[in-house]
Design an enzyme around this catalytic site. Structure first.
Site, PDB file in Angstrom:
ATOM      1  CB  SER A  41     112.366  90.627  50.015  1.00  0.00           C
ATOM      2  OG  SER A  41     112.113  90.052  48.762  1.00  0.00           O
TER       3      SER A  41
HETATM    4  N1  SAH Z   1     113.181  85.109  47.480  1.00  0.00           N
HETATM    5  C1  SAH Z   1     114.453  85.761  47.210  1.00  0.00           C
HETATM    6  C2  SAH Z   1     114.275  87.088  46.519  1.00  0.00           C
HETATM    7  C3  SAH Z   1     114.649  86.912  45.115  1.00  0.00           C
HETATM    8  S1  SAH Z   1     114.518  88.258  44.018  1.00  0.00           S
HETATM    9  C4  SAH Z   1     115.287  85.868  48.447  1.00  0.00           C
HETATM   10  O1  SAH Z   1     114.799  85.560  49.555  1.00  0.00           O
HETATM   11  O2  SAH Z   1     116.462  86.231  48.334  1.00  0.00           O
HETATM   12  C5  SAH Z   1     113.577  87.463  42.738  1.00  0.00           C
HETATM   13  C6  SAH Z   1     114.235  86.307  42.074  1.00  0.00           C
HETATM   14  O3  SAH Z   1     113.316  85.803  41.088  1.00  0.00           O
HETATM   15  C7  SAH Z   1     115.512  86.621  41.317  1.00  0.00           C
HETATM   16  O4  SAH Z   1     116.538  85.811  41.812  1.00  0.00           O
HETATM   17  C8  SAH Z   1     115.199  86.304  39.858  1.00  0.00           C
HETATM   18  O5  SAH Z   1     116.286  85.757  39.156  1.00  0.00           O
HETATM   19  C9  SAH Z   1     114.075  85.290  40.021  1.00  0.00           C
HETATM   20  N2  SAH Z   1     113.189  85.117  38.870  1.00  0.00           N
HETATM   21  C10 SAH Z   1     112.771  86.042  37.967  1.00  0.00           C
HETATM   22  N3  SAH Z   1     111.940  85.482  37.062  1.00  0.00           N
HETATM   23  C11 SAH Z   1     111.818  84.169  37.414  1.00  0.00           C
HETATM   24  C12 SAH Z   1     111.092  83.055  36.864  1.00  0.00           C
HETATM   25  N4  SAH Z   1     110.329  83.179  35.782  1.00  0.00           N
HETATM   26  N5  SAH Z   1     111.209  81.866  37.503  1.00  0.00           N
HETATM   27  C13 SAH Z   1     111.993  81.712  38.595  1.00  0.00           C
HETATM   28  N6  SAH Z   1     112.700  82.721  39.143  1.00  0.00           N
HETATM   29  C14 SAH Z   1     112.608  83.934  38.562  1.00  0.00           C
END
Ligand code: SAH
Length: 242
Positions: A88
């Site tokens: 993000s």
């Molecule tokens: N917090 C992260 C941003 C990640 S983007 C950072 O600081 O880099 C969102 C993430 O959510 C992705 O990696 C995706 O694979 C994950 N995601 C999507 N659906 C999900 C679910 N049901 N449970 C856990 N993770 C999930």
């Protein structure tokens, strides 16, 4: 001496221009880019919690992006990571962190570990972070990265974060970093009374960052802060479909 002059001149000017106020308090030395990221993108947009600002100054964001994107790590935007996901925008990480009003003794659940950056920021501020990532390869690389950076109070698990982490519940706060169609009921259940949950809600082209608070009596209030665009929360395929 002549060589030293160009170096001395800005210093002399700075002293001369100083109008006698007390000097600013010394700040921990951080690379200039990170300091600028915090002052120009985060403080300037209204994040005021000093602990949150310090955490954003402390975590080396460049360690959480793919090597080829390191020169862009502190820019005012999300960046692609592996598996088509994103890390993000710095301001959004800081806003979400401030929105849960983190306290030192808190236990925080994160859904969507991704690169591990948001988890590492939270880990600076609270006792423990439990973070769930759906994508096995991301979960594995985040684990290796946090270990390398000696972040010890983040606990990772691969799985479907929609269901939360019941064995570790209840949590003081929950941060969801993928966009959901609705607020998952299991997460509200796993929030302590008095707890805060921040989550992007809505379809991809109309997502809002929602802040939910659970009152002492278990009922909730919520408000939408501003529109955002997160990658979607996906559900794990049921066991029979694999
Ligand atoms: N917090 C992260 C941003 C990640 S983007 C950072 O600081 O880099 C969102 C993430 O959510 C992705 O990696 C995706 O694979 C994950 N995601 C999507 N659906 C999900 C679910 N049901 N449970 C856990 N993770 C999930």
């Amino acid at each position: 001496m002549r060589r030293a002059l160009p170096l001395l001149l800005p210093l002399l000017l700075a002293v001369a221009c100083h109008r006698g106020e007390a000097p600013p308090p010394p700040r921990a030395a951080v690379p200039g880019e990170r300091e600028r990221m915090v002052s120009e993108q985060i403080e300037a947009r209204g994040v005021r919690d000093e602990r949150v600002l310090a955490a954003m100054r402390a975590v080396p964001r460049e360690e959480f992006v793919p090597a080829r994107l390191r020169p862009h790590a502190h820019e005012d935007r999300p960046l692609p990571i592996e598996e088509g996901q994103t890390i993000s925008q710095p301001y959004i990480v800081a806003f979400m962190t401030e929105a849960i009003a983190p306290e030192a003794a808190d236990r925080v659940l994160e859904i969507g570990t991704g690169s591990g950056y948001q988890a590492a920021v939270l880990a600076q501020l609270v006792a423990g972070v439990w973070s769930i990532e759906l994508e096995p390869r991301l979960a594995e690389s985040a684990r290796a990265r946090l270990e390398r950076l000696a972040v010890r109070n983040v606990h990772l698990r691969q799985g479907d974060g929609y269901l939360g982490w019941p064995e570790q519940a209840p949590f003081d706060a929950i941060v969801v970093t993928c966009g959901a169609e609705h607020v998952p009921a299991p997460l509200v259940e796993q929030l302590k009374p008095g707890g805060r949950l921040v989550i992007p809600v809505g379809p991809l082209d109309d997502q809002w960052l929602r802040i939910v608070e659970k009152r002492a009596d278990g009922t909730t209030t919520s408000r939408d802060a501003f529109p955002v665009r997160f990658v979607p929360l996906r559900r794990a395929a049921p066991a029979g479909d694999r």
